[in-house]
Design a protein around this motif. Structure first.
Motif, short mmCIF file in Angstrom:
data_model
loop_
_atom_site.label_atom_id
_atom_site.label_comp_id
_atom_site.label_asym_id
_atom_site.label_seq_id
_atom_site.Cartn_x
_atom_site.Cartn_y
_atom_site.Cartn_z
N ASP A 104 0.82 -1.21 0.00
CA ASP A 104 0.00 0.00 0.00
C ASP A 104 0.85 1.27 0.00
O ASP A 104 0.45 2.28 -0.57
N ASP A 105 1.99 1.22 0.65
CA ASP A 105 2.85 2.40 0.77
C ASP A 105 3.54 2.67 -0.57
O ASP A 105 4.37 1.87 -1.02
N PRO A 106 3.22 3.80 -1.25
CA PRO A 106 3.84 4.06 -2.56
C PRO A 106 5.35 4.23 -2.49
O PRO A 106 6.05 3.87 -3.44
N PHE A 107 5.85 4.75 -1.37
CA PHE A 107 7.30 4.94 -1.23
C PHE A 107 8.01 3.58 -1.19
O PHE A 107 8.99 3.36 -1.91
N LEU A 108 7.51 2.67 -0.39
CA LEU A 108 8.09 1.32 -0.31
C LEU A 108 7.94 0.59 -1.63
O LEU A 108 8.85 -0.12 -2.07
N ARG A 109 6.80 0.79 -2.31
CA ARG A 109 6.57 0.12 -3.58
C ARG A 109 7.58 0.57 -4.64
O ARG A 109 8.12 -0.24 -5.38
N ARG A 110 7.84 1.88 -4.68
CA ARG A 110 8.83 2.38 -5.65
C ARG A 110 10.23 1.85 -5.33
O ARG A 110 10.99 1.50 -6.23
N GLY A 111 10.56 1.80 -4.05
CA GLY A 111 11.88 1.30 -3.67
C GLY A 111 12.05 -0.17 -4.01
O GLY A 111 13.11 -0.59 -4.50
N LEU A 112 11.01 -0.97 -3.76
CA LEU A 112 11.08 -2.39 -4.08
C LEU A 112 11.16 -2.60 -5.59
O LEU A 112 11.84 -3.54 -6.06
N GLN A 113 10.51 -1.73 -6.37
CA GLN A 113 10.58 -1.83 -7.82
C GLN A 113 12.01 -1.57 -8.31
O GLN A 113 12.51 -2.26 -9.21
N LEU A 114 12.67 -0.58 -7.71
CA LEU A 114 14.07 -0.33 -8.04
C LEU A 114 14.93 -1.54 -7.72
O LEU A 114 15.85 -1.89 -8.47
N LEU A 115 14.63 -2.19 -6.62
CA LEU A 115 15.38 -3.38 -6.20
C LEU A 115 15.19 -4.51 -7.20
O LEU A 115 16.16 -5.15 -7.63
N VAL A 116 13.95 -4.73 -7.62
CA VAL A 116 13.65 -5.79 -8.58
C VAL A 116 14.27 -5.48 -9.95
O VAL A 116 14.72 -6.38 -10.66
N ASP A 117 14.30 -4.19 -10.31
CA ASP A 117 14.86 -3.80 -11.60
C ASP A 117 16.38 -3.92 -11.65
O ASP A 117 16.99 -3.68 -12.70
N GLY A 118 16.99 -4.26 -10.53
CA GLY A 118 18.43 -4.48 -10.51
C GLY A 118 19.28 -3.25 -10.31
O GLY A 118 20.47 -3.25 -10.62
N ALA A 119 18.67 -2.17 -9.79
CA ALA A 119 19.47 -0.96 -9.54
C ALA A 119 20.50 -1.25 -8.46
O ALA A 119 20.24 -2.00 -7.51
N ASP A 120 21.68 -0.65 -8.60
CA ASP A 120 22.72 -0.90 -7.61
C ASP A 120 22.38 -0.16 -6.32
O ASP A 120 21.61 0.81 -6.32
N PRO A 121 22.93 -0.60 -5.17
CA PRO A 121 22.58 0.00 -3.88
C PRO A 121 22.76 1.51 -3.82
O PRO A 121 21.92 2.22 -3.25
N ALA A 122 23.82 2.02 -4.41
CA ALA A 122 24.06 3.47 -4.38
C ALA A 122 22.97 4.22 -5.14
O ALA A 122 22.53 5.29 -4.71
#
Length: 247
Positions: A104-122
């Motif tokens: 439900d949290d859009p902020f967490l959802r966007r962050g998890l999408q970045l994680l799934v897309d393979g963005a590096d930690p930095a």
């Protein structure tokens, strides 16, 4: 529902009214529509002059936060992040894609999408911290509208007192009009000081505290997602994130 805010406002106003009655005064003597119009209208007008329309409107929309603040659940956020960490540890980061739609949290959802897309930690940290700073700045500006109003109100109250005294001076020959002018003069001062210290400043500070706490929760989320991207142990992630809200 934040009942303490309601209780605090009732106690503050009730104490003043009760004190007035105990001293033998009348409630009607401190209910002056003219003084209220001068103080509240002048204060809001000064705040409108200082801030652009979007910031002022945002401040109005944030007012309900005083009694119904945004839900902040750090324990729930930590549990979710640990769960995502365990899923990623067992099945890889792509396994988290199935969880995105249920968030439900859009902020967490966007962050998890970045994680799934393979963005590096930095990249994840930089992107999400930029969003945190932008939202925090925007909401803090909205809270400062009421803080500014708290600074203007006592001065506008003095202005109302001066206007009341001018009315008194203009009607020295008619004693029947002196009482009303003197009442407006003193009550305007009460409204100015009272509205600043019993409403505008406390509400502004409460808003700023909520904005700060929400930003801290979002920083927790960022730290957790970056730790998942770096492949840290779920138990280590949980221990570190619990330090954000140790109290």
């Amino acid at each position: 529902m934040d009942f303490l805010s309601i209780v605090g406002l009732v106690v503050a106003i009730g104490s003043i009214v009760l004190g007035q009655l105990l001293e033998g005064g009348h409630l009607a003597s401190i209910l002056q529509p003219t003084a209220f119009l001068i103080v509240i209208g002048g204060t809001l007008g000064a705040a409108m002059l200082q801030y652009p329309l979007p910031v002022f409107l945002r401040s109005i929309r944030m007012l309900p936060w005083v009694v119904r603040p945004p839900l902040l659940d750090p324990d729930g956020a930590i549990r979710d992040i640990v769960q995502y960490s365990e899923m990623a540890r067992r099945n890889g980061l792509l396994a988290l894609e199935s969880a995105i739609d249920d968030i439900d949290d859009p902020f967490l959802r966007r962050g998890l999408q970045l994680l799934v897309d393979g963005a590096d930690p930095a990249k994840i940290r930089a992107t999400m911290e930029h969003e945190i700073q932008a939202v925090e700045h925007h909401d803090s500006q909205a809270a400062r509208v009421l803080e500014s109003a708290g600074g203007y109100a006592p001065t506008v109250g003095i202005l109302g007192a001066v206007l009341g005294l001018i009315h008194v001076m203009e009607n020295l020959a008619d004693p029947s009009k002196l009482g009303a002018g003197i009442a407006v003069a003193f009550v305007a001062t009460i409204y100015g000081v009272g509205s600043a210290n019993l409403f505008f400043l406390p509400v502004a500070n409460k808003m700023k505290n909520i904005v700060h706490e929400r930003a801290k929760l979002q920083e927790l989320i960022v730290d957790g997602l970056v730790a998942i991207a770096e492949g840290e142990n779920p138990r280590m992630i949980e221990g570190r994130l619990q330090g954000y809200f140790a109290h």
